[in-house]
Write a protein that holds these residues in place. Structure first.
Motif, PDB file in Angstrom:
ATOM      1  N   ILE A  52      71.333  42.330 -18.670  1.00  0.00           N
ATOM      2  CA  ILE A  52      72.749  42.065 -18.405  1.00  0.00           C
ATOM      3  C   ILE A  52      73.137  40.752 -19.060  1.00  0.00           C
ATOM      4  N   THR A  53      74.343  40.703 -19.561  1.00  0.00           N
ATOM      5  CA  THR A  53      74.883  39.470 -20.144  1.00  0.00           C
ATOM      6  C   THR A  53      75.723  38.790 -19.075  1.00  0.00           C
ATOM      7  N   PRO A  54      75.452  37.517 -18.807  1.00  0.00           N
ATOM      8  CA  PRO A  54      76.241  36.833 -17.777  1.00  0.00           C
ATOM      9  C   PRO A  54      77.657  36.543 -18.269  1.00  0.00           C
ATOM     10  N   PRO A  55      78.570  36.317 -17.338  1.00  0.00           N
ATOM     11  CA  PRO A  55      79.924  35.919 -17.756  1.00  0.00           C
ATOM     12  C   PRO A  55      79.883  34.517 -18.357  1.00  0.00           C
ATOM     13  N   ILE A  56      80.962  34.129 -18.993  1.00  0.00           N
ATOM     14  CA  ILE A  56      81.079  32.777 -19.544  1.00  0.00           C
ATOM     15  C   ILE A  56      80.841  31.782 -18.424  1.00  0.00           C
ATOM     16  N   ALA A  57      80.145  30.694 -18.733  1.00  0.00           N
ATOM     17  CA  ALA A  57      79.824  29.681 -17.721  1.00  0.00           C
ATOM     18  C   ALA A  57      81.094  29.256 -16.986  1.00  0.00           C
ATOM     19  N   PRO A  58      81.083  29.350 -15.665  1.00  0.00           N
ATOM     20  CA  PRO A  58      82.269  28.965 -14.900  1.00  0.00           C
ATOM     21  C   PRO A  58      82.455  27.453 -14.885  1.00  0.00           C
ATOM     22  N   GLU A  59      83.605  27.031 -14.437  1.00  0.00           N
ATOM     23  CA  GLU A  59      83.900  25.599 -14.329  1.00  0.00           C
ATOM     24  C   GLU A  59      84.261  25.266 -12.895  1.00  0.00           C
ATOM     25  N   ARG A  60      83.971  24.035 -12.536  1.00  0.00           N
ATOM     26  CA  ARG A  60      84.292  23.541 -11.189  1.00  0.00           C
ATOM     27  C   ARG A  60      84.476  22.033 -11.296  1.00  0.00           C
ATOM     28  N   GLU A  61      85.599  21.559 -10.809  1.00  0.00           N
ATOM     29  CA  GLU A  61      85.907  20.137 -10.902  1.00  0.00           C
ATOM     30  C   GLU A  61      84.808  19.304 -10.239  1.00  0.00           C
ATOM     31  N   ASN A  62      84.369  18.266 -10.921  1.00  0.00           N
ATOM     32  CA  ASN A  62      83.344  17.320 -10.461  1.00  0.00           C
ATOM     33  C   ASN A  62      81.923  17.873 -10.470  1.00  0.00           C
ATOM     34  N   TYR A  63      81.724  19.071 -10.997  1.00  0.00           N
ATOM     35  CA  TYR A  63      80.396  19.686 -11.004  1.00  0.00           C
ATOM     36  C   TYR A  63      80.060  20.246 -12.380  1.00  0.00           C
ATOM     37  N   ILE A  64      78.759  20.459 -12.592  1.00  0.00           N
ATOM     38  CA  ILE A  64      78.281  21.072 -13.824  1.00  0.00           C
ATOM     39  C   ILE A  64      77.546  22.351 -13.443  1.00  0.00           C
ATOM     40  N   PHE A  65      77.878  23.426 -14.127  1.00  0.00           N
ATOM     41  CA  PHE A  65      77.219  24.716 -13.893  1.00  0.00           C
ATOM     42  C   PHE A  65      75.763  24.626 -14.339  1.00  0.00           C
ATOM     43  N   ASN A  66      74.852  25.163 -13.502  1.00  0.00           N
ATOM     44  CA  ASN A  66      73.421  25.072 -13.792  1.00  0.00           C
ATOM     45  C   ASN A  66      72.722  26.423 -13.629  1.00  0.00           C
ATOM     46  N   GLY A  67      73.337  27.492 -14.082  1.00  0.00           N
ATOM     47  CA  GLY A  67      72.683  28.793 -14.095  1.00  0.00           C
ATOM     48  C   GLY A  67      72.969  29.665 -12.888  1.00  0.00           C
ATOM     49  N   TRP A  68      72.303  30.825 -12.880  1.00  0.00           N
ATOM     50  CA  TRP A  68      72.506  31.839 -11.845  1.00  0.00           C
ATOM     51  C   TRP A  68      71.219  32.103 -11.102  1.00  0.00           C
ATOM     52  N   LYS A  69      71.290  32.124  -9.785  1.00  0.00           N
ATOM     53  CA  LYS A  69      70.140  32.465  -8.957  1.00  0.00           C
ATOM     54  C   LYS A  69      70.421  33.744  -8.188  1.00  0.00           C
ATOM     55  N   THR A  70      69.361  34.474  -7.905  1.00  0.00           N
ATOM     56  CA  THR A  70      69.412  35.614  -7.004  1.00  0.00           C
ATOM     57  C   THR A  70      68.132  35.610  -6.193  1.00  0.00           C
ATOM     58  N   LYS A  71      68.275  35.812  -4.905  1.00  0.00           N
ATOM     59  CA  LYS A  71      67.133  35.786  -3.980  1.00  0.00           C
ATOM     60  C   LYS A  71      66.317  34.499  -4.135  1.00  0.00           C
ATOM     61  N   GLY A  72      67.008  33.389  -4.418  1.00  0.00           N
ATOM     62  CA  GLY A  72      66.360  32.083  -4.503  1.00  0.00           C
ATOM     63  C   GLY A  72      65.719  31.749  -5.837  1.00  0.00           C
ATOM     64  N   TYR A  73      65.802  32.636  -6.823  1.00  0.00           N
ATOM     65  CA  TYR A  73      65.175  32.403  -8.120  1.00  0.00           C
ATOM     66  C   TYR A  73      66.203  32.453  -9.239  1.00  0.00           C
ATOM     67  N   TYR A  74      65.970  31.633 -10.284  1.00  0.00           N
ATOM     68  CA  TYR A  74      66.834  31.687 -11.454  1.00  0.00           C
ATOM     69  C   TYR A  74      66.574  32.994 -12.205  1.00  0.00           C
ATOM     70  N   TRP A  75      67.642  33.630 -12.647  1.00  0.00           N
ATOM     71  CA  TRP A  75      67.541  34.884 -13.390  1.00  0.00           C
ATOM     72  C   TRP A  75      67.408  34.575 -14.868  1.00  0.00           C
ATOM     73  N   ASN A  76      66.481  35.241 -15.547  1.00  0.00           N
ATOM     74  CA  ASN A  76      66.319  35.089 -16.992  1.00  0.00           C
ATOM     75  C   ASN A  76      67.031  36.268 -17.657  1.00  0.00           C
ATOM     76  N   PHE A  77      68.191  36.017 -18.229  1.00  0.00           N
ATOM     77  CA  PHE A  77      69.017  37.087 -18.768  1.00  0.00           C
ATOM     78  C   PHE A  77      68.441  37.708 -20.041  1.00  0.00           C
ATOM     79  N   SER A  78      67.441  37.080 -20.638  1.00  0.00           N
ATOM     80  CA  SER A  78      66.832  37.661 -21.836  1.00  0.00           C
ATOM     81  C   SER A  78      65.617  38.523 -21.518  1.00  0.00           C
ATOM     82  N   SER A  79      65.121  38.482 -20.280  1.00  0.00           N
ATOM     83  CA  SER A  79      63.920  39.271 -19.982  1.00  0.00           C
ATOM     84  C   SER A  79      63.914  39.964 -18.622  1.00  0.00           C
ATOM     85  N   ASP A  80      64.839  39.636 -17.723  1.00  0.00           N
ATOM     86  CA  ASP A  80      64.866  40.273 -16.408  1.00  0.00           C
ATOM     87  C   ASP A  80      65.769  41.507 -16.451  1.00  0.00           C
ATOM     88  N   PHE A  81      65.213  42.638 -16.049  1.00  0.00           N
ATOM     89  CA  PHE A  81      65.923  43.907 -16.097  1.00  0.00           C
ATOM     90  C   PHE A  81      66.526  44.256 -14.740  1.00  0.00           C
TER      91      PHE A  81
END
Length: 169
Positions: A52-81
């Motif tokens: 799956i291709t993630p959406p464009i990195a979201p924005e949030r005032e005063n914060y920096i986006f740092n990836g996507w987690k599911t079930k407590g783990y970062y998802w690797n979009f190039s290898s996780d099916f």
């Protein structure tokens, strides 16, 4: 005639399947992206076993986006099916915790130092409630973090200091 019809009728009954579902049905799952920034969740339907291709990195005032987690783990979009419904949660880092800023006379700020670890350093438009308008001298000079692939400036930046990116990998 009866001897010929009897085997044909038996064959027909045995070959009929009670399940009317087509044998090559594609299975789909929902991938839900929770931005955690006030935006509505984004849901996409994904075929079983696909990347799956993630959406464009979201924005949030005063914060920096740092990836996507599911079930407590970062998802690797190039290898996780995708093998089931997945709920992705945006991860955020408080910009004030990794950027040092200096207040300007016009109530804006200049970024004067970076002490982060992010693979994508996307300086937000606002840090601690003040608009970021400049990157100071030497902020990323000699910066080398093998994980960093992007350093992105917001559209509010109108000035970049001397040697801000000198020898930056």
């Amino acid at each position: 005639l009866l001897l010929c019809l009897l085997p044909l009728m038996l064959f027909t009954l045995v070959s009929c399947d009670e399940d009317d579902t087509p044998k090559n049905t594609t299975i789909y799952y929902n991938a839900t992206f929770d931005f955690k920034n006030g935006d509505e969740n984004y849901v996409v339907r994904v075929e079983d076993g696909a990347l799956i291709t993630p959406p464009i990195a979201p924005e949030r005032e005063n914060y920096i986006f740092n990836g996507w987690k599911t079930k407590g783990y970062y998802w690797n979009f190039s290898s996780d099916f995708i093998r089931e419904d997945v709920y992705f949660i945006a991860q955020w880092v408080d910009a004030a915790s990794i950027f040092t800023t200096q207040k300007n006379s016009d109530d804006t700020v200049t970024v004067t130092a970076y002490s982060g670890f992010l693979s994508e350093v996307r300086i937000p438009e606002v840090i601690s409630g003040f608009t970021v308008t400049a990157i100071g001298d030497n902020v990323f000079e000699d910066y080398s973090n093998g994980n960093t692939t992007v350093i992105a400036l917001p559209k509010t930046v109108t000035s970049v200091g001397a040697s801000a990116f000198k020898n930056c990998d």
